[in-house]
Design a protein around this motif. Structure first.
Motif, PDB file in Angstrom:
ATOM      1  N   ILE A   1      -9.337  49.017  23.138  1.00 58.85           N
ATOM      2  CA  ILE A   1      -9.293  50.435  23.504  1.00 58.85           C
ATOM      3  C   ILE A   1      -9.164  50.521  25.020  1.00 58.85           C
ATOM      4  N   LEU A   2      -8.125  51.168  25.488  1.00 61.02           N
ATOM      5  CA  LEU A   2      -7.910  51.330  26.920  1.00 61.02           C
ATOM      6  C   LEU A   2      -8.503  52.660  27.382  1.00 61.02           C
ATOM      7  N   GLY A   3      -9.347  52.593  28.415  1.00 59.89           N
ATOM      8  CA  GLY A   3      -9.923  53.813  28.971  1.00 59.89           C
ATOM      9  C   GLY A   3     -11.362  54.055  28.583  1.00 59.89           C
ATOM     10  N   LEU A   4     -12.039  53.020  28.090  1.00 63.14           N
ATOM     11  CA  LEU A   4     -13.459  53.175  27.772  1.00 63.14           C
ATOM     12  C   LEU A   4     -14.235  53.534  29.045  1.00 63.14           C
ATOM     13  N   PRO A   5     -15.324  54.289  28.915  1.00 62.60           N
ATOM     14  CA  PRO A   5     -16.058  54.722  30.110  1.00 62.60           C
ATOM     15  C   PRO A   5     -16.498  53.531  30.955  1.00 62.60           C
ATOM     16  N   GLY A   6     -16.273  53.661  32.261  1.00 68.59           N
ATOM     17  CA  GLY A   6     -16.634  52.598  33.188  1.00 68.59           C
ATOM     18  C   GLY A   6     -15.521  51.625  33.478  1.00 68.59           C
ATOM     19  N   GLU A   7     -14.418  51.700  32.719  1.00 70.59           N
ATOM     20  CA  GLU A   7     -13.313  50.775  32.932  1.00 70.59           C
ATOM     21  C   GLU A   7     -12.155  51.499  33.616  1.00 70.59           C
ATOM     22  N   ASP A   8     -11.954  51.211  34.909  1.00 73.49           N
ATOM     23  CA  ASP A   8     -10.845  51.812  35.639  1.00 73.49           C
ATOM     24  C   ASP A   8      -9.596  50.950  35.461  1.00 73.49           C
ATOM     25  N   ARG A   9      -8.511  51.358  36.084  1.00 66.41           N
ATOM     26  CA  ARG A   9      -7.233  50.672  35.912  1.00 66.41           C
ATOM     27  C   ARG A   9      -7.348  49.188  36.256  1.00 66.41           C
ATOM     28  N   GLU A  10      -8.019  48.874  37.343  1.00 67.60           N
ATOM     29  CA  GLU A  10      -8.124  47.475  37.773  1.00 67.60           C
ATOM     30  C   GLU A  10      -8.820  46.619  36.722  1.00 67.60           C
TER      31      GLU A  10
ATOM     32  N   LEU B   1      -6.556  46.048  33.675  1.00 69.43           N
ATOM     33  CA  LEU B   1      -5.497  45.059  33.880  1.00 69.43           C
ATOM     34  C   LEU B   1      -6.049  43.639  33.921  1.00 69.43           C
ATOM     35  N   VAL B   2      -7.274  43.469  34.402  1.00 64.59           N
ATOM     36  CA  VAL B   2      -7.943  42.171  34.301  1.00 64.59           C
ATOM     37  C   VAL B   2      -8.110  41.799  32.827  1.00 64.59           C
ATOM     38  N   GLN B   3      -8.399  42.814  31.998  1.00 63.85           N
ATOM     39  CA  GLN B   3      -8.535  42.576  30.555  1.00 63.85           C
ATOM     40  C   GLN B   3      -7.264  41.962  29.974  1.00 63.85           C
ATOM     41  N   ALA B   4      -6.105  42.428  30.401  1.00 65.44           N
ATOM     42  CA  ALA B   4      -4.841  41.898  29.870  1.00 65.44           C
ATOM     43  C   ALA B   4      -4.745  40.396  30.090  1.00 65.44           C
ATOM     44  N   ALA B   5      -5.174  39.941  31.257  1.00 67.35           N
ATOM     45  CA  ALA B   5      -5.149  38.509  31.542  1.00 67.35           C
ATOM     46  C   ALA B   5      -6.133  37.752  30.658  1.00 67.35           C
TER      47      ALA B   5
END
Length: 310
Positions: free
Chosen positions: A189-198, A201-205
């Motif tokens: 899920i992209l955009g969970l509270p507390g997770e900004d764009r940076e 994108l770390v998650q993708a790696a």
């Protein structure tokens, strides 16, 4: 010019490598619960979760697995008589029962005429070795995809959403499943509270380090009847809800950093309108996918363009 079809690994291309005909998933609600609801891991479930948002009209737990699948087949076959089907065990945790009960349900679905495989949605903390033994054997005789709800690679986020397991648990489950040569999928899920764009994108790696075959991306949706909806009502400042164009760009940024061979099944989800609080974009999945395709072309970019770069 790059072939637009190969800017990312799409699910239809993946499926066509397994089947010479069109295949449709038929959702099944087999009446499972979740260890994060019954007290085994916790109570109340994940803060974002309302499983009503997953179930088509033909999914009712008072119906047998075979009947649900057969009614789903009947629904689609009127329009697509040559189509084949995958029984999709979707609602709640579909490996959370005794082994013999699970075997009976899976085999019952496979016996329905036109069913050519299974997709089993589950949690990383619900995959015992005995079940993997069976699934390994099952995967040798039919199409099988096991899909794990990963949701986030950040332990602080997992704790905040009351997920009930760590990211290390996810890594372990995915690796154990892939070692059995079982097709392995993930859901985030992209955009969970507390997770900004940076952080996203770390998650993708980090996701790219997992031996995943497929991946679903979903935007954060606030759904009625969930604890997260209540939190949003009281503290809207804790949330960033993306508008369509902003989310399209986030998806493209994410895809650029993903391992190139991961198959992307979808980019968004759609909760029923009567349950959805926000964001309400008014778009079908295919309409959003077309926006992603166009943005990839506009930016002349593709899946994995920045994979492996620091």
């Amino acid at each position: 010019m790059m072939n637009e079809r190969v800017r990312y690994n799409d699910f239809s291309g993946f499926m066509s490598s397994y089947f010479p005909y069109k295949v449709q998933k038929i959702s099944v609600n087999a009446g499972f619960t979740c260890p994060n609801r019954d007290g085994t891991r916790g109570y109340g479930g994940c803060t974002y979760c309302n499983n009503q948002s997953f179930n088509p009209a033909y999914c009712h737990t008072e119906k047998s697995v075979a009947r649900q699948v057969a009614e789903g087949v009947s629904f689609f076959s009127r329009k697509y008589p040559r189509m084949k089907y995958l029984a999709y065990f979707q609602a709640y945790t579909n490996t959370y029962a005794e082994l013999e009960t699970l075997k009976r349900m899976y085999e019952e679905a496979l016996e329905v005429d036109g069913v050519v495989g299974l997709v089993i949605g589950t949690r990383p903390d619900c995959m015992p070795e005995a079940l993997l033994d069976y699934l390994e054997e099952l995967g040798r005789r039919t199409f099988l995809l096991v899909e794990y709800g990963i949701e986030s690679t950040d332990n602080s986020t997992l704790k905040r959403i009351n997920r009930g397991h760590s990211y290390e648990c996810t890594v372990d489950a995915v690796e154990r499943t892939a070692r059995r040569h079982i097709l392995t999928g993930g859901h985030v899920i992209l955009g969970l509270p507390g997770e900004d764009r940076e952080r996203i994108l770390v998650q993708a790696a980090r996701i790219s380090e997992l031996p995943l075959n497929t991946l679903k991306l979903h935007q954060l949706q606030l759904v009625r009847g969930t604890r997260m909806a209540h939190e949003y009502e009281e503290h809207p400042d804790r949330f960033h809800l993306y508008d369509v164009d902003e989310y399209v760009d986030l998806v493209v940024d994410y895809v650029e950093r993903l391992r190139p061979d991961i198959v992307l099944e979808r980019f968004v989800s759609q909760s029923p309108k009567e349950l959805l609080i926000a964001p309400d974009w008014g778009l079908k999945n295919y309409e959003f996918t077309e926006k992603v395709r166009k943005r990839l072309a506009q930016r002349d970019t593709w899946q994995g363009k920045y994979y492996g770069r620091k």
